[in-house]
Design a protein around this motif. Structure first.
Motif, PDB file in Angstrom:
ATOM      1  N   ALA A 154      42.392  33.447  51.607  1.00 53.64           N
ATOM      2  CA  ALA A 154      43.634  32.375  52.191  1.00 53.64           C
ATOM      3  C   ALA A 154      43.524  32.181  53.248  1.00 53.64           C
ATOM      4  O   ALA A 154      44.116  30.992  53.506  1.00 53.64           O
ATOM      5  N   ALA A 155      42.875  33.037  54.215  1.00 48.40           N
ATOM      6  CA  ALA A 155      43.026  32.500  55.736  1.00 48.40           C
ATOM      7  C   ALA A 155      41.707  31.635  56.008  1.00 48.40           C
ATOM      8  O   ALA A 155      41.507  31.380  57.339  1.00 48.40           O
ATOM      9  N   GLY A 156      40.949  31.268  55.019  1.00 52.74           N
ATOM     10  CA  GLY A 156      39.705  30.649  55.180  1.00 52.74           C
ATOM     11  C   GLY A 156      38.441  31.421  56.119  1.00 52.74           C
ATOM     12  O   GLY A 156      37.800  30.728  56.425  1.00 52.74           O
ATOM     13  N   GLU A 157      38.419  32.699  55.878  1.00 50.41           N
ATOM     14  CA  GLU A 157      37.436  33.378  56.635  1.00 50.41           C
ATOM     15  C   GLU A 157      36.328  33.431  55.494  1.00 50.41           C
ATOM     16  O   GLU A 157      35.020  33.886  56.215  1.00 50.41           O
ATOM     17  N   CYS A 158      36.202  33.040  54.315  1.00 51.85           N
ATOM     18  CA  CYS A 158      35.035  32.773  53.569  1.00 51.85           C
ATOM     19  C   CYS A 158      35.545  31.740  52.679  1.00 51.85           C
ATOM     20  O   CYS A 158      36.709  31.296  52.505  1.00 51.85           O
ATOM     21  N   ASP A 159      34.729  31.297  52.034  1.00 46.91           N
ATOM     22  CA  ASP A 159      34.909  29.799  50.941  1.00 46.91           C
ATOM     23  C   ASP A 159      35.105  30.314  49.574  1.00 46.91           C
ATOM     24  O   ASP A 159      35.899  29.756  48.898  1.00 46.91           O
ATOM     25  N   VAL A 160      34.524  31.378  49.064  1.00 50.02           N
ATOM     26  CA  VAL A 160      34.455  31.972  47.928  1.00 50.02           C
ATOM     27  C   VAL A 160      34.235  33.262  47.834  1.00 50.02           C
ATOM     28  O   VAL A 160      33.521  33.876  48.596  1.00 50.02           O
ATOM     29  N   THR A 161      35.099  33.898  46.699  1.00 50.84           N
ATOM     30  CA  THR A 161      34.859  35.515  46.468  1.00 50.84           C
ATOM     31  C   THR A 161      35.344  35.652  44.891  1.00 50.84           C
ATOM     32  O   THR A 161      35.740  34.682  44.275  1.00 50.84           O
ATOM     33  N   ILE A 162      35.105  36.930  44.719  1.00 51.55           N
ATOM     34  CA  ILE A 162      35.285  37.402  43.381  1.00 51.55           C
ATOM     35  C   ILE A 162      36.553  38.210  43.591  1.00 51.55           C
ATOM     36  O   ILE A 162      36.694  39.033  44.185  1.00 51.55           O
ATOM     37  N   LEU A 163      37.636  38.160  42.439  1.00 44.78           N
ATOM     38  CA  LEU A 163      38.711  38.818  42.782  1.00 44.78           C
ATOM     39  C   LEU A 163      39.321  39.324  41.292  1.00 44.78           C
ATOM     40  O   LEU A 163      38.906  38.438  40.255  1.00 44.78           O
ATOM     41  N   GLY A 164      40.050  40.292  41.431  1.00 51.87           N
ATOM     42  CA  GLY A 164      40.840  40.903  39.981  1.00 51.87           C
ATOM     43  C   GLY A 164      41.604  41.986  40.382  1.00 51.87           C
ATOM     44  O   GLY A 164      42.121  41.983  41.518  1.00 51.87           O
ATOM     45  N   SER A 165      42.066  42.422  39.262  1.00 48.29           N
ATOM     46  CA  SER A 165      43.219  43.753  39.315  1.00 48.29           C
ATOM     47  C   SER A 165      44.385  43.245  39.979  1.00 48.29           C
ATOM     48  O   SER A 165      45.268  43.862  40.450  1.00 48.29           O
ATOM     49  N   GLY A 166      44.881  41.903  39.491  1.00 47.52           N
ATOM     50  CA  GLY A 166      46.125  41.303  40.286  1.00 47.52           C
ATOM     51  C   GLY A 166      46.128  40.420  41.399  1.00 47.52           C
ATOM     52  O   GLY A 166      46.967  39.719  41.813  1.00 47.52           O
ATOM     53  N   ASN A 167      44.868  40.763  42.085  1.00 48.52           N
ATOM     54  CA  ASN A 167      44.583  40.009  43.445  1.00 48.52           C
ATOM     55  C   ASN A 167      44.466  38.508  43.018  1.00 48.52           C
ATOM     56  O   ASN A 167      44.879  37.754  44.028  1.00 48.52           O
ATOM     57  N   GLU A 168      44.000  38.158  41.738  1.00 47.76           N
ATOM     58  CA  GLU A 168      43.899  36.686  41.832  1.00 47.76           C
ATOM     59  C   GLU A 168      45.023  36.145  41.582  1.00 47.76           C
ATOM     60  O   GLU A 168      45.058  34.909  41.795  1.00 47.76           O
ATOM     61  N   LEU A 169      46.167  36.917  41.247  1.00 47.98           N
ATOM     62  CA  LEU A 169      47.265  36.215  40.793  1.00 47.98           C
ATOM     63  C   LEU A 169      48.002  35.688  42.151  1.00 47.98           C
ATOM     64  O   LEU A 169      48.486  34.805  42.562  1.00 47.98           O
ATOM     65  N   ARG A 170      47.804  36.732  43.357  1.00 51.06           N
ATOM     66  CA  ARG A 170      48.133  36.454  44.419  1.00 51.06           C
ATOM     67  C   ARG A 170      47.223  35.468  45.283  1.00 51.06           C
ATOM     68  O   ARG A 170      47.927  34.530  46.066  1.00 51.06           O
ATOM     69  N   ALA A 171      45.992  35.400  44.902  1.00 52.96           N
ATOM     70  CA  ALA A 171      45.638  34.197  45.387  1.00 52.96           C
ATOM     71  C   ALA A 171      45.763  32.923  44.925  1.00 52.96           C
ATOM     72  O   ALA A 171      45.778  31.872  45.623  1.00 52.96           O
ATOM     73  N   HIS A 172      46.279  32.712  43.664  1.00 52.83           N
ATOM     74  CA  HIS A 172      46.740  31.651  43.134  1.00 52.83           C
ATOM     75  C   HIS A 172      47.988  31.192  43.739  1.00 52.83           C
ATOM     76  O   HIS A 172      48.175  29.979  44.235  1.00 52.83           O
ATOM     77  N   GLU A 173      48.733  31.980  44.143  1.00 60.08           N
ATOM     78  CA  GLU A 173      50.013  31.845  45.029  1.00 60.08           C
ATOM     79  C   GLU A 173      49.780  31.332  46.128  1.00 60.08           C
ATOM     80  O   GLU A 173      50.490  30.523  47.035  1.00 60.08           O
ATOM     81  N   ASP A 174      48.628  31.736  46.903  1.00 56.95           N
ATOM     82  CA  ASP A 174      48.021  31.276  48.276  1.00 56.95           C
ATOM     83  C   ASP A 174      47.478  30.017  48.160  1.00 56.95           C
ATOM     84  O   ASP A 174      47.127  29.475  49.190  1.00 56.95           O
ATOM     85  N   GLY A 175      47.125  29.210  47.035  1.00 54.63           N
ATOM     86  CA  GLY A 175      46.676  27.850  46.835  1.00 54.63           C
ATOM     87  C   GLY A 175      45.219  27.951  46.725  1.00 54.63           C
ATOM     88  O   GLY A 175      44.638  26.864  46.999  1.00 54.63           O
ATOM     89  N   CYS A 176      44.611  29.383  46.344  1.00 54.15           N
ATOM     90  CA  CYS A 176      43.195  29.368  45.974  1.00 54.15           C
ATOM     91  C   CYS A 176      42.834  28.855  44.595  1.00 54.15           C
ATOM     92  O   CYS A 176      43.978  28.721  43.901  1.00 54.15           O
ATOM     93  N   ARG A 177      41.921  28.347  44.205  1.00 49.87           N
ATOM     94  CA  ARG A 177      41.448  27.909  42.948  1.00 49.87           C
ATOM     95  C   ARG A 177      40.576  28.944  42.195  1.00 49.87           C
ATOM     96  O   ARG A 177      39.389  29.233  42.657  1.00 49.87           O
ATOM     97  N   ARG A 178      40.810  29.012  40.990  1.00 48.33           N
ATOM     98  CA  ARG A 178      39.834  29.909  40.207  1.00 48.33           C
ATOM     99  C   ARG A 178      38.670  28.861  39.757  1.00 48.33           C
ATOM    100  O   ARG A 178      38.861  27.761  39.242  1.00 48.33           O
ATOM    101  N   ALA A 179      37.381  29.353  39.880  1.00 47.94           N
ATOM    102  CA  ALA A 179      36.294  28.434  39.673  1.00 47.94           C
ATOM    103  C   ALA A 179      35.444  28.898  38.454  1.00 47.94           C
ATOM    104  O   ALA A 179      34.921  28.134  37.899  1.00 47.94           O
ATOM    105  N   ALA A 180      35.500  30.237  38.320  1.00 46.67           N
ATOM    106  CA  ALA A 180      34.695  30.691  37.170  1.00 46.67           C
ATOM    107  C   ALA A 180      35.332  32.020  36.624  1.00 46.67           C
ATOM    108  O   ALA A 180      36.003  32.844  37.518  1.00 46.67           O
TER     109      ALA A 180
END
Length: 236
Positions: A154-180
């Motif tokens: 979310a802070a732009g310290e990396c361009d892509v990463t893998i998330l799960g266990s509820g962290n992906e829900l927070r990423a969506h709220e942060d404006g990140c996009r699911r790619a796969a």
């Protein structure tokens, strides 16, 4: 069982466990004669160091990590560990590849990982390849556990990463996009419990069994209110 007689098991996790909280609040842990002291670990090397040193009794981790540390000397510990998998817990819990806000997957230049040889890093590389991105062309940035990677993305310290266990829900709220999603890779074993295999550990094995039983009940639609409350409290 009398609470004073409960055996304490120290459990190392990357993300606070909703299933564990439901097991505790539903009385399943106490009924099994155990209590759990959950300890957040910063990375998979830290998790397996804690296991080896006896700082935790049981770990929730990727099965690929267990294979790495048990099967190869070329791991961050520098030697093989005597490990056993005691339970299979889930199929990934939303594990998926996410990009930071404002970019497409093909624009990614940095891949946020726990460490480059972790199980989730291998899954991320497989998904990148599946979507036409050469993972070797990306700079791997070691960021540690899943919550830390979500913050970094979310802070732009990396361009892509893998998330799960509820962290992906927070990423969506942060404006990140699911790619796969790892579902694209077929049957995927997301998390297991493991411990040292050098001695019998019935209390740790009891905790693993309770996590499986509670997870099955949740999947069957039970404990809905407990799940929602635990997820809100633990994952924000």
């Amino acid at each position: 069982m009398d609470g004073s007689a409960l055996l304490t098991v120290r459990l190392g996790t990357f993300t606070p466990s909703v299933v564990l909280e439901v097991a505790r609040r539903s009385g399943r842990l106490a009924a099994a004669g155990v209590e759990v002291e959950e300890q957040a670990v910063a990375s998979s090397p830290a998790q397996f160091e804690a296991l080896e040193n006896g700082d935790i009794d049981l770990a929730v981790t990727s099965p690929d990590n267990v294979l790495l540390y048990a099967g190869f000397d070329e791991n961050p510990r520098g030697h093989r560990l005597p490990l056993t998998i005691t339970a299979a817990l889930d199929r990934g819990l939303g594990l998926s590849l996410w990009t930071r806000p404002g970019i497409e997957l093909g624009e990614a230049r940095t891949l946020g990982v726990d460490v480059p040889v972790s199980g989730f890093a291998l899954a991320a590389r497989a998904l990148l390849s599946r979507h036409g991105v050469d993972p070797d062309a990306l700079e791997a940035v070691s960021l540690g556990s899943t919550p830390r990677r979500r913050e970094a993305l979310a802070a732009g310290e990396c361009d892509v990463t893998i998330l799960g266990s509820g962290n992906e829900l927070r990423a969506h709220e942060d404006g990140c996009r699911r790619a796969a999603s790892v579902a694209e890779l077929g049957d995927y074993l997301g998390a297991v419990t493991c411990r040292l295999s050098t001695a019998a550990m019935p209390a740790a094995d009891a905790v693993a069994a309770v996590l499986v039983e509670t997870g099955t009940e949740i999947a069957d639609g039970r404990h809905v209110d407990l799940v929602l409350d635990a997820a809100k409290r633990l994952l924000g």
